[in-house]
Every structure is written in C-alpha cells, then in structure tokens.
Design a protein around this motif. Sequence first.
Motif, PDB file in Angstrom:
ATOM      1  N   THR A 175      89.853  36.515  48.454  1.00 27.82           N
ATOM      2  CA  THR A 175      90.991  37.359  48.876  1.00 27.82           C
ATOM      3  C   THR A 175      92.104  36.574  49.552  1.00 27.82           C
ATOM      4  O   THR A 175      93.012  37.142  50.161  1.00 27.82           O
ATOM      5  CB  THR A 175      90.586  38.561  49.766  1.00 27.82           C
ATOM      6  OG1 THR A 175      90.149  38.110  51.055  1.00 27.82           O
ATOM      7  CG2 THR A 175      89.486  39.391  49.104  1.00 27.82           C
ATOM      8  N   ASP A 198      89.459  43.595  40.630  1.00 29.13           N
ATOM      9  CA  ASP A 198      88.130  43.112  40.982  1.00 29.13           C
ATOM     10  C   ASP A 198      87.201  43.250  39.774  1.00 29.13           C
ATOM     11  O   ASP A 198      87.497  43.977  38.815  1.00 29.13           O
ATOM     12  CB  ASP A 198      87.588  43.922  42.161  1.00 29.13           C
ATOM     13  CG  ASP A 198      86.399  43.277  42.847  1.00 29.13           C
ATOM     14  OD1 ASP A 198      86.136  42.087  42.602  1.00 29.13           O
ATOM     15  OD2 ASP A 198      85.729  43.971  43.642  1.00 29.13           O
ATOM     16  N   SER A 202      81.143  43.611  41.729  1.00 27.58           N
ATOM     17  CA  SER A 202      81.561  42.917  42.948  1.00 27.58           C
ATOM     18  C   SER A 202      81.443  43.853  44.144  1.00 27.58           C
ATOM     19  O   SER A 202      81.672  45.056  44.034  1.00 27.58           O
ATOM     20  CB  SER A 202      83.005  42.438  42.795  1.00 27.58           C
ATOM     21  OG  SER A 202      83.540  42.028  44.044  1.00 27.58           O
ATOM     22  N   GLY A 218      85.795  38.465  41.782  1.00 29.17           N
ATOM     23  CA  GLY A 218      84.639  39.228  42.242  1.00 29.17           C
ATOM     24  C   GLY A 218      83.860  38.432  43.276  1.00 29.17           C
ATOM     25  O   GLY A 218      84.056  37.229  43.458  1.00 29.17           O
ATOM     26  N   ARG A 236      88.617  47.968  38.979  1.00 30.83           N
ATOM     27  CA  ARG A 236      87.422  47.183  38.644  1.00 30.83           C
ATOM     28  C   ARG A 236      87.337  47.059  37.124  1.00 30.83           C
ATOM     29  O   ARG A 236      87.415  48.064  36.413  1.00 30.83           O
ATOM     30  CB  ARG A 236      86.175  47.835  39.224  1.00 30.83           C
ATOM     31  CG  ARG A 236      86.300  48.018  40.734  1.00 30.83           C
ATOM     32  CD  ARG A 236      84.989  48.293  41.418  1.00 30.83           C
ATOM     33  NE  ARG A 236      85.228  48.735  42.784  1.00 30.83           N
ATOM     34  CZ  ARG A 236      85.473  47.931  43.818  1.00 30.83           C
ATOM     35  NH1 ARG A 236      85.494  46.622  43.639  1.00 30.83           N
ATOM     36  NH2 ARG A 236      85.696  48.428  45.028  1.00 30.83           N
TER      37      ARG A 236
END
Length: 304
Positions: A175, A198, A202, A218, A236
């Motif tokens: 991140t 993502d 994850s 992830g 996602r």
Amino acid sequence: MSLEPGNTPLVCLDRLNTTDTVTLWAKLEGYNPSGSAKDRTAHAILAAADLQPGAVIVESSSGNLGVAMSREAVLGGWTFHCVVDPRANRATVATMRAYGAVVHEVTAPDPETGDWLAARRARVAELLTELPDAVCLDQYSNKAAFTAHDEGTMREIVEQLGHAPDHLLVAVSTTGTIGGCLRRINREGLGTEVIAVDAEGSVLFDGVRGTRHLPGFGAGVMPELAASVHPDRVLRITDRDSVAAARKLARTEGILCGASGGAVVAGVEKLLPELTGDVVLILHDGGTNYVDTIYNDDWVEETL
C-alpha cells in the motif's frame, strides 16, 4: 550522474477505451531504471536510512522491490540479501542475482497461516540474527514509501495532465504507492477518487484470505502501512481476469504490463460505464519478466 527513478511516461489509452465519457491514461512505471514503481520506493527508503558503504541489508520481496534494492545496493556499496518465495518470476530472481544480490527462497508457506509472505518475513527475522550488523528497512512499514509516491508519482501525474485526474486506479500490496498518492490528494484537496485494485484472496481492506498465484499485488498479511491508507473504493480481481486484461492491453495498445497492471486494466473495464473525466491507471511494471507466466498459455492452464 546516476540514473534515478521517476519521470515515467503518462500515455493515453485510446484503443482500450470503449466510451466517450472518459479519457483513459496509463502511468508506465516500467520505465524506471530497474523496471518498476519499486525503484521509487527502494530509492526513498535507502536515502532515508543513510547507510554507510559496506552495510548489509535484508528484505522480503515478491520480486520488484528485490530487483530495485539489488540495483541500489550496487550504487551504494552495500550487500543485499533478498527473501523470495516460489511465486516470484524466475527472470526477476535471476535479475537480482545479476546485480549481485544473495537470494534466499523459502520452500514452504507459514505453517500457521499458510501464507508465503509470513514465511518470508520469518526468514528475514532469522537472517537478521545470522548476519552480523544486518538491517531490515522493512518495505511493509517504512513510511518513506509514502514520500516516494507523494513527491514522485502523484506529483508527476498532476503535472503531466496539467490538473488532478478525476479517478485513479492503483494495485495494492504494501500500500505504499496508493498511500503516497492519497497523501498528496488529501493534503492538496485534489478531489480525485482513489480506487484500490486488490487480488481475490487478499486480506487487505477486510478481504477474505484465499489462494493467490500472481506476484506483485494482494497480501496474505496486513502490512503496517495499510493502517493509515483509506481508498475511496476497493475492487477485487481474480487471477484469470488479471491475466486476460494484461493480454488485452498488449494486443490493443501494444503495452506489455505485469500481473498487477492486468488487474488494474480489468478493474477499469468493470467501472468504465460509470466513470467520467480523466482516469489514470498506474501500471507498476512491464511484462517482460512475465512472458513465461501470465503470457504463457501452458503456465496459465497449469497454475490458475
């Protein structure tokens, strides 16, 4: 003069774009010196550490940070040990060794969580006891990563566009990239919607742990940096959708991206009907190191 990270191209994706409501842009981080956005992170982390020549550095990486740190170690006169797991691309591991890094590959996931990242970090802890005076600058908690992408990546995007984008899509792992971009956006009140892309499986942003096969985005363990990162939305993306979108980008725009870039492309395709204005995708790396994996039909059928 040494080659430093940054000033990567921002290009318009006219062929991929299927709507007249947005202008779609890609920030090509594969044009950094060792081929990824992690050049920015490694450079910032090591500059903040102010290490002396001869220092020994130990770090965990899924690939790109390891390559970037390997190159920085050459320039700084340091010895670099990188812990990887079997998901790392073989070309990436070979590149680390070409720069002179010592590569340690864990052979089994963490027995308690089944996670490879946890296993890598445990091996880092072991190496710190085995190697005299070794240090770990820890990309998962080091806030210099935020500085790198605040003062570098996001600043460049705004300057290249001439204004802030309406939407920004960023793949997430440590991140650091998205956190740095958010820091500048929030501080300057830019009004950009920030969308985290993502991987399915994850645990980031309240995700549910599952099996993941693609490196670079992830996470199986929450990185410390993530505690202060609050994107506007989270998407996602499955492994197969990431692969399909990376291949589509190559065949439509002539841009070969990595696995996380494929996820970002898949993400924007899902959202295009509802977006307006300038939309920027950060493509963290190029796809050359992935030709034997996500661009290889046999690997995809055997692995995903």
